[in-house]
Design an enzyme around this catalytic site. Structure first.
Site, short mmCIF file in Angstrom:
data_model
loop_
_atom_site.label_atom_id
_atom_site.label_comp_id
_atom_site.label_asym_id
_atom_site.label_seq_id
_atom_site.Cartn_x
_atom_site.Cartn_y
_atom_site.Cartn_z
N LYS A 60 6.51 7.15 14.50
CA LYS A 60 5.46 7.71 15.34
C LYS A 60 5.45 6.68 16.36
O LYS A 60 4.98 7.04 17.49
CB LYS A 60 4.28 7.56 14.32
N ARG A 68 -5.13 9.88 8.04
CA ARG A 68 -4.41 9.66 6.91
C ARG A 68 -4.96 10.31 5.81
O ARG A 68 -4.47 10.21 4.78
CB ARG A 68 -4.05 8.38 6.88
N ARG A 128 12.75 -3.80 9.36
CA ARG A 128 11.72 -3.77 10.57
C ARG A 128 11.29 -5.06 10.95
O ARG A 128 10.70 -5.74 9.87
CB ARG A 128 10.84 -2.76 10.42
N ARG A 172 6.23 -7.84 9.46
CA ARG A 172 4.98 -7.51 8.93
C ARG A 172 4.64 -7.75 7.52
O ARG A 172 5.62 -7.50 6.79
CB ARG A 172 4.63 -5.95 9.23
N ARG A 181 2.85 2.37 -0.24
CA ARG A 181 2.38 2.83 1.22
C ARG A 181 2.96 4.39 1.06
O ARG A 181 2.51 5.39 1.52
CB ARG A 181 3.02 2.18 2.23
#
Ligand code: AMP
Length: 221
Positions: free
Chosen positions: A13, A88, A126, A159, A170
């Site tokens: 996204k 969300r 990531r 992160r 998540r």
């Protein structure tokens, strides 16, 4: 136009929002980035949401909606804006929809579909720029200079919520709380699903096709 980019965490996204923002001049509004900025600035709101965001839990709807309503009233959102990572929950979606309808803002919803296994692989590797949010992959797309963003020279970090256990939480939250929105948007005719496993360029091309279709629907009649 309100362009809503949805999909699992790590589904692309952010990358696609940046491409669209550069192309159309619409601001990319990432609720995750807005929250992380509040945390960094040690604001009252930042302190309230820090544990939730770091552990991958959702922040209360009222906080998210206040933040978004304030942001989309800014002059740079007049022509259009991209919501990256919001809504969300069904409540967020319903209240945003009421607002957009009453302000005659056209809604387009794009879902980038990526299977869980691929998401886990992407998120475990990531790393992201703390300043501009540009994502990198430690193996396939590292920054040219270790720890430094190619784009803005910001710090590239891991992160805290991109860890194994939190990624699973998540994804669970995404399936339970965010996916029900697809039925809601689909019934209104706003939603298009896109294969998010394609290359960045291919996904971008598919998005263009959808946007051309919607723009034509409103201006070609
Ligand atoms: P993201 O950068 O989009 O992955 O978001 C990081 C974290 O911010 C999420 O795991 C949530 O804790 C919080 N967050 C971001 N957007 C929302 C939202 N629309 N509703 C609730 N929590 C959110």
């Amino acid at each position: 136009m309100a362009l809503l980019l949805m999909g699992p965490p790590g589904g692309g996204k952010g990358v696609q929002s940046k491409i669209l923002s550069a192309k159309y001049g619409w601001p990319q509004i990432s609720t995750g980035d807005l929250l992380r900025q509040q945390i960094k600035d040690c604001t009252e709101l930042g302190l309230k949401v820090e544990n939730l965001t770091k552990s991958g839990q959702l922040v209360p709807d009222s906080i998210i909606l206040d933040m978004i309503f304030e942001r989309i009233q800014q002059p740079d959102c007049q022509k259009g804006f991209i919501l990256d990572g919001c809504p969300r929950t069904l409540v967020q979606g319903q209240l945003l929809d009421q607002h957009f309808q009453s302000h005659h803002i056209k809604t387009v919803v794009l879902v980038l579909d990526v299977p869980d296994e691929q998401i886990k692989e992407r998120l475990l590797h990531r790393i992201v720029c703390e300043k501009c949010g540009t994502p990198y992959h430690t193996k396939t797309l590292p920054p040219k200079q270790e720890g430094i963003c190619d784009r803005c020279q910001g710090n590239v970090i891991k992160r805290p919520d991109d860890s194994d256990a939190i990624i699973s939480d998540r994804l669970k939250i995404y399936h339970q709380q965010t996916e029900p929105l697809f039925e809601f948007y689909s019934s209104k005719g706003y939603l298009t699903r896109i294969d998010g496993t394609l290359s960045k360029e291919e996904v971008s091309e598919k998005i263009e096709q959808v946007l051309t279709h919607y723009t034509c629907e409103t201006t070609c009649q």
